[in-house]
Enzyme design. Structure first.
Site, PDB file in Angstrom:
ATOM      1  N   CYS A   1       7.151 -18.697 -52.552  1.00 31.13           N
ATOM      2  CA  CYS A   1       7.601 -19.999 -53.084  1.00 31.13           C
ATOM      3  C   CYS A   1       7.363 -20.627 -54.477  1.00 31.13           C
ATOM      4  CB  CYS A   1       7.392 -21.002 -52.074  1.00 31.13           C
ATOM      5  SG  CYS A   1       7.263 -20.534 -50.273  1.00 31.13           S
TER       6      CYS A   1
ATOM      7  N   CYS B   1       9.244 -19.950 -57.835  1.00 32.92           N
ATOM      8  CA  CYS B   1      10.415 -20.820 -58.260  1.00 32.92           C
ATOM      9  C   CYS B   1      10.057 -22.223 -58.497  1.00 32.92           C
ATOM     10  CB  CYS B   1      11.648 -20.809 -57.182  1.00 32.92           C
ATOM     11  SG  CYS B   1      12.410 -19.270 -57.096  1.00 32.92           S
TER      12      CYS B   1
ATOM     13  N   CYS C   1      15.251 -45.920 -27.296  1.00 32.07           N
ATOM     14  CA  CYS C   1      14.287 -46.098 -28.515  1.00 32.07           C
ATOM     15  C   CYS C   1      14.193 -47.588 -28.857  1.00 32.07           C
ATOM     16  CB  CYS C   1      14.790 -45.397 -29.591  1.00 32.07           C
ATOM     17  SG  CYS C   1      15.461 -43.659 -29.291  1.00 32.07           S
TER      18      CYS C   1
ATOM     19  N   CYS D   1      11.864 -50.434 -27.233  1.00 36.06           N
ATOM     20  CA  CYS D   1      10.453 -50.515 -27.737  1.00 36.06           C
ATOM     21  C   CYS D   1      10.305 -50.935 -29.167  1.00 36.06           C
ATOM     22  CB  CYS D   1       9.880 -49.216 -27.476  1.00 36.06           C
ATOM     23  SG  CYS D   1       9.079 -49.126 -25.841  1.00 36.06           S
ATOM     24  N   HIS D   2      11.012 -49.801 -30.115  1.00 37.03           N
ATOM     25  CA  HIS D   2      10.766 -49.972 -31.433  1.00 37.03           C
ATOM     26  C   HIS D   2      11.563 -51.282 -32.355  1.00 37.03           C
ATOM     27  CE1 HIS D   2       8.103 -46.655 -31.218  1.00 37.03           C
ATOM     28  NE2 HIS D   2       9.026 -45.726 -30.776  1.00 37.03           N
TER      29      HIS D   2
ATOM     30  N   CYS E   1       7.852 -39.370 -27.280  1.00 36.17           N
ATOM     31  CA  CYS E   1       8.345 -40.718 -26.881  1.00 36.17           C
ATOM     32  C   CYS E   1       9.031 -40.301 -25.414  1.00 36.17           C
ATOM     33  CB  CYS E   1       9.143 -41.339 -27.731  1.00 36.17           C
ATOM     34  SG  CYS E   1       8.017 -42.133 -28.922  1.00 36.17           S
TER      35      CYS E   1
END
Lengths: 252, 151
Positions: free
Chosen positions: A66, A69, A168, A171-172, A213
């Site tokens: 990797c 480059c 989701c 709760c969030h 979750c």
């Protein structure tokens, strides 16, 4: 009447307040945990960054690395580009995550067998790469061909799943700052992933966190790299546009 | 682990083979009247001390994840839902029954899990829990009986 007016005002104002200022999970941490994340030597996630760094400099089947480059320490990687993931991949006609990009290079440019999505080595490489962009604001472009995938992710974010019939957003979006037993709920932002979890003592990729979750409300998780997870990642990252990348964040 | 589709077949055959077990795990349909379920599920009588245990245990009601209850030995108690001390002076048994069975009937955006909702209306339930409500009818009545002691 007064109550209705007040509710109307809140409905008008709340999207403004909230869409403009996403809040990182960092802001909900105790001061000692914030200090642990900020200190390169105390942050336990840095061991994974080091592991990724070593893989970044390991020759593949064609002898290339990797780092040939992108520089020995990844100094030729552009933090601005890293902050844009997931990006649109015209060949796939779908979004491409940073983890998928890393795996693509590993296979195509180093002539290696691709990693299993979410495996330790791949997450370590992803952690190293995203750590190069630490502090860079997340900047997912959802104006063009990414739009439908953002919308699909948003729909999933609002879909109820599992025996406990949870989504989701319940709760969030509604309870950030409140306690679920001893655990403080946050906005569920993604700027710190892959992140180190103090509870399990290991690095956690975003898909693994989403699996946790889903399991917590007794829903069957999706397959690794399923379109649903990718679409959710597009939505979640874009929802946190502007938040600085914290990888590797430290969380509970 | 049995896949969801095989499980669906097994579950549909279960009542023929082991009906007492199926009755213990299954869903008992209920009828809401306004904001209440006036009739106890399956005509069962609840037991308050069992209900307290169900409310406390993480693998059963886990009510303490979100609510404060007068269960001092339980340690951390959540702040997501309203405290439930004194709930029986605000609500009657039928009203409590509906809120615990399926609060989303009243509040569509609620975070509170439905503890006794028709499992066929649920989406992508994990294999281990497929086809069952969170609490069976007896457990639900036990929890209602416990909350009714919180004057």
């Amino acid at each position: 009447m007064a109550k209705l007016l007040k509710m109307g005002m809140m409905l008008l104002l709340s999207p403004l307040i909230w869409a403009d200022q996403p809040k990182s999970g960092y802001d909900y941490l105790q001061a000692e945990t914030q200090a642990m994340q900020d200190d390169e030597f105390a942050n336990p996630g840095m061991a994974t960054v080091d592991m990724g760094h070593a893989l970044f400099n390991t020759p593949g089947n064609n002898g290339r690395r990797c780092s040939d480059c992108h520089g020995e320490d990844g100094e030729k990687l552009d933090p601005k580009k890293i902050a844009r993931y997931p990006i649109y991949n015209p060949e796939l006609g779908r979004p491409f995550t940073l983890q998928q990009q890393v795996n693509f290079c590993w296979e195509e440019h180093l002539d290696n067998i691709p990693f299993v999505p979410g495996c330790t080595e791949l997450v370590a490489l992803e952690t190293f790469v995203r750590n190069r962009a630490r502090g860079e604001p997340v900047n997912v472009d959802i104006s063009g061909p990414m739009r439908p995938f953002y919308e699909a992710g948003k729909a999933l974010y609002h879909t109820r799943f599992g025996q406990m019939n949870m989504a989701c957003y319940v709760c969030h979006d509604q309870y950030a700052g409140q306690y679920l037993r001893g655990q403080i709920l946050t906005e569920g932002q993604t700027n710190g992933f892959p992140e180190y979890r103090l509870g399990s003592g290991r690095i956690t990729s975003l898909q693994r966190r989403l699996e946790e979750c889903l399991r917590s409300f007794r829903a069957e998780p999706f397959e690794r790299d399923a379109d649903e997870y990718i679409d959710l990642e597009v939505y979640l990252n874009a929802r946190g546009n502007g938040l600085p990348i914290e990888t590797p964040a430290v969380r509970y | 682990m049995v896949c969801r589709y095989c499980q669906r077949i097994i579950i549909s055959l279960l009542p023929l083979v082991v009906s007492p077990l199926a009755a213990a795990e299954g869903f008992v349909p209920w009828q809401a009247v306004g904001d209440s379920i006036p009739q106890p599920l399956g005509g069962l009588t609840g037991d308050a001390s069992r209900g307290r245990e169900i409310a406390r245990r993480k693998d059963l009601g886990n009510c303490l994840a979100c609510h404060r209850l007068p269960i001092p030995e339980a340690g951390f108690q959540g702040t997501v839902g309203p405290p439930l001390d004194g709930i029986a002076s605000r609500l009657n048994a039928g009203q409590i029954r509906l809120r615990v069975a399926d609060e989303s009937r009243r509040i569509p955006t609620t975070v509170m899990p439905p503890f006794h909702k028709d499992p066929t209306t649920l989406n992508q339930v994990a294999d281990d829990y497929y086809g069952k409500p969170v609490l069976n009818a007896q457990q639900l009545e036990d929890v209602v009986a416990y909350l009714m002691t919180l004057q």
